[in-house]
Design an enzyme around this catalytic site. Structure first.
Site, short mmCIF file in Angstrom:
data_model
loop_
_atom_site.label_atom_id
_atom_site.label_comp_id
_atom_site.label_asym_id
_atom_site.label_seq_id
_atom_site.Cartn_x
_atom_site.Cartn_y
_atom_site.Cartn_z
N HIS A 82 1.07 -1.25 0.15
CA HIS A 82 -0.32 0.41 0.43
C HIS A 82 0.99 1.05 0.28
O HIS A 82 0.47 2.44 0.10
CB HIS A 82 -0.68 -0.56 1.23
CG HIS A 82 -1.87 -1.81 1.12
ND1 HIS A 82 -2.77 -1.79 0.16
CD2 HIS A 82 -2.01 -1.79 2.22
CE1 HIS A 82 -3.62 -2.50 0.48
NE2 HIS A 82 -2.92 -3.02 1.14
N ASP A 117 -2.43 -10.95 -2.89
CA ASP A 117 -3.54 -10.28 -1.79
C ASP A 117 -4.36 -9.39 -1.69
O ASP A 117 -4.97 -9.30 -2.84
CB ASP A 117 -2.35 -8.97 -1.04
CG ASP A 117 -2.98 -8.06 0.19
OD1 ASP A 117 -2.18 -8.90 1.39
OD2 ASP A 117 -4.08 -7.41 0.28
N HIS A 119 -6.87 -7.34 -0.65
CA HIS A 119 -6.38 -5.86 -0.98
C HIS A 119 -5.65 -5.64 -2.37
O HIS A 119 -4.60 -6.21 -2.53
CB HIS A 119 -6.16 -5.00 0.48
CG HIS A 119 -6.73 -5.31 1.31
ND1 HIS A 119 -6.02 -6.06 2.73
CD2 HIS A 119 -7.89 -4.95 1.86
CE1 HIS A 119 -7.10 -5.95 3.29
NE2 HIS A 119 -8.13 -5.37 3.18
N ASP A 206 -4.86 -13.01 3.01
CA ASP A 206 -5.82 -12.47 4.00
C ASP A 206 -7.26 -12.51 2.99
O ASP A 206 -8.17 -12.31 3.28
CB ASP A 206 -6.09 -11.09 4.20
CG ASP A 206 -4.97 -10.58 3.14
OD1 ASP A 206 -4.81 -10.63 2.07
OD2 ASP A 206 -4.62 -8.53 3.36
ZN LIG Z 1 -4.52 -7.09 2.55
#
Ligand SMILES: [Zn+2]
Length: 265
Positions: A82, A117, A119, A206
């Protein structure tokens, strides 16, 4: 818009979209806001040193692969995907996967990053958004109601020389094994077409069904199948640990993934 369960009485934004560039301030308060996109990246006394250790780990794995090993796994903490070149966000400070990819560029003309991931890898996308030499592909839960919310959509395909070298595959929240594996197959097709010399796998765990964030619903067994698919691409691969929140399944998932990889490679 539905209210949050167990909400309090006040609304305090947890994150703020990056506005069009304004002026870089002198004061520490302004600069802290400039370089931190949300409230999930507090900086303490040892944060920088910890982030550097994460980078060292990713670079060691990249070095191992450049030295001739087929694959290496970097257990990086904190995660990195991120964070962009000058912004911390979402528990990430320095982008381990992006730095590993840049290191691999010393040996390979083209490098691909595949981010699985749950995200969107927004920092990684931003770093390489205008570059045609590093392909960025991210498979994630749709950001419409999931972090990082403001980016990660299919229409983001790169800019300038980088146009066409970013691919986002956003899945509806809650989807499971078959949809996730199909997305990985689509991603690998794009990677094959790009023909990179090496792959960085931004390996979040995740997407699992018991992850507390509930983005997707992937089973432990499926992590092994995903590993076999990705190993089948036959590329020198640096695996960089990204997300994966505390749950009893975390160990089983990395075990399933690496086991699946070793069986297939
Ligand atoms: Zn994540």
């Amino acid at each position: 818009m539905a209210g949050l369960p167990r909400r309090g009485r006040e609304v305090v934004a947890n994150l703020h979209p990056q506005k069009a560039t304004q002026s870089y301030p002198k004061g520490i308060v302004g600069r802290a806001g400039w370089h931190m996109a949300d409230t999930a990246c507090p900086v303490g006394r040892d944060t920088y040193r910890a982030a550097l250790r994460g980078v060292d780990t990713a670079l060691a794995a990249a070095g191992t692969v450049m030295g001739g090993e087929r694959a290496a796994y970097a257990l990086c903490r904190p995660a990195g995907h991120h964070a962009d070149a000058d912004t911390a966000a979402g528990h990430c400070f320095l982008n381990n996967s992006a730095i590993a990819a840049q290191a691999l560029r010393a040996r390979h003309e083209r490098v691909a990053i595949l981010d699985i991931d749950v995200h969107h890898g927004n920092g990684t996308q931003e770093i390489f958004y205008e570059r045609p030499d590093v392909l960025t592909v991210s498979i994630h839960a749709s950001p419409e109601s999931f972090y990082p919310f403001y980016v990660g959509y299919a229409h983001e395909t790169g800019r300038g020389a980088g146009e066409g070298f970013n691919l986002n595959i956003a899945l509806p929240q809650g989807q499971g094994d078959e949809e996730w594996l199909a997305a990985i197959a689509t991603a690998l097709e794009r990677v094959r077409e790009f023909d990179p010399g090496a792959l960085v796998l931004a390996l979040g765990l995740d997407a699992h069904e018991n992850d507390p964030l509930k983005g997707l619903s992937v089973t432990t067994e499926c992590f092994g199948r995903a590993a076999a698919l990705i190993a089948g691409a036959g590329l020198p691969t640096v695996m960089v640990q990204e997300g994966g929140y505390l749950s009893d399944d975390l160990t089983r998932n990395i075990h399933a993934f690496l086991g699946g990889w070793m069986d297939a490679a």
